[in-house]
Design a protein around this motif. Structure first.
Motif, PDB file in Angstrom:
ATOM      1  N   UNK A   1       0.827  -1.232  -0.025  1.00  0.00           N
ATOM      2  CA  UNK A   1       0.025  -0.015   0.036  1.00  0.00           C
ATOM      3  C   UNK A   1       0.831   1.262  -0.113  1.00  0.00           C
ATOM      4  N   UNK A   2       2.439   1.249  -0.089  1.00  0.00           N
ATOM      5  CA  UNK A   2       2.790   2.472  -0.238  1.00  0.00           C
ATOM      6  C   UNK A   2       2.472   3.206  -1.580  1.00  0.00           C
ATOM      7  N   UNK A   3       2.069   2.553  -2.539  1.00  0.00           N
ATOM      8  CA  UNK A   3       1.684   3.146  -3.725  1.00  0.00           C
ATOM      9  C   UNK A   3       0.436   4.330  -3.630  1.00  0.00           C
ATOM     10  N   UNK A   4      -0.521   4.067  -2.547  1.00  0.00           N
ATOM     11  CA  UNK A   4      -1.661   4.669  -2.463  1.00  0.00           C
ATOM     12  C   UNK A   4      -1.622   6.114  -2.038  1.00  0.00           C
ATOM     13  N   UNK A   5      -0.475   6.299  -1.110  1.00  0.00           N
ATOM     14  CA  UNK A   5      -0.447   7.515  -0.701  1.00  0.00           C
ATOM     15  C   UNK A   5       0.202   8.660  -1.465  1.00  0.00           C
ATOM     16  N   UNK A   6       0.765   8.195  -2.847  1.00  0.00           N
ATOM     17  CA  UNK A   6       1.609   9.102  -3.571  1.00  0.00           C
ATOM     18  C   UNK A   6       0.505   9.501  -4.659  1.00  0.00           C
ATOM     19  N   UNK A   7      -0.797   8.822  -4.959  1.00  0.00           N
ATOM     20  CA  UNK A   7      -1.412   9.033  -6.172  1.00  0.00           C
ATOM     21  C   UNK A   7      -2.352  10.356  -6.170  1.00  0.00           C
ATOM     22  N   UNK A   8      -1.816  11.295  -6.966  1.00  0.00           N
ATOM     23  CA  UNK A   8      -2.336  12.417  -6.943  1.00  0.00           C
ATOM     24  C   UNK A   8      -4.171  12.603  -7.342  1.00  0.00           C
TER      25      UNK A   8
END
Ligand code: SF4
Ligand code: F3S
Length: 104
Positions: A14-21
């Protein structure tokens, strides 16, 4: 768009979700997907995934994964904040052919 592929299954870091604009990730029990119509192709999520599971759909052979991302994005809830990875994420990272373990 970018797509989430095989190696996310049973890891779900889930590291991916925190950076998605544009907050276009959708979460299942042991996998998550990108909504292909919402993804703006910025690419910032790709290097964030410790399992290297995110790829641009311009890479060959990802048609199956693009379809799967599109289908589950319609039915799974949106996820915008990072959580703990699945408990056995380390053990499952890199295991081949994880699609059979996907919880729908
Ligand atoms: Fe979100 Fe950008 Fe990744 Fe698409 S490429 S899912 S817009 S972070
Ligand atoms: Fe999956 Fe990687 Fe995101 S394992 S949850 S695509 S950080």
């Amino acid at each position: 768009p970018y797509v989430v592929t095989d190696n996310c299954i049973k890891c779900k870091y889930t590291d991916c979700v925190s950076v998605c604009p544009v907050d276009c990730f959708y979460e299942g029990e042991n996998f998550l997907v990108i909504h292909p119509d919402e993804c703006i192709d910025c690419g910032v999520c790709e290097p964030e995934c410790p399992a290297e599971a995110i790829k641009p759909d311009t890479e060959p052979g990802l048609e199956k994964w693009l379809t799967l991302n599109a289908e589950y994005a319609k039915v799974w809830p949106n996820i915008t904040e990072r959580r703990d990875p699945l408990p056995e994420a380390k053990e499952w990272d890199g295991v081949a052919d994880k699609l059979q373990y996907l919880s729908p």
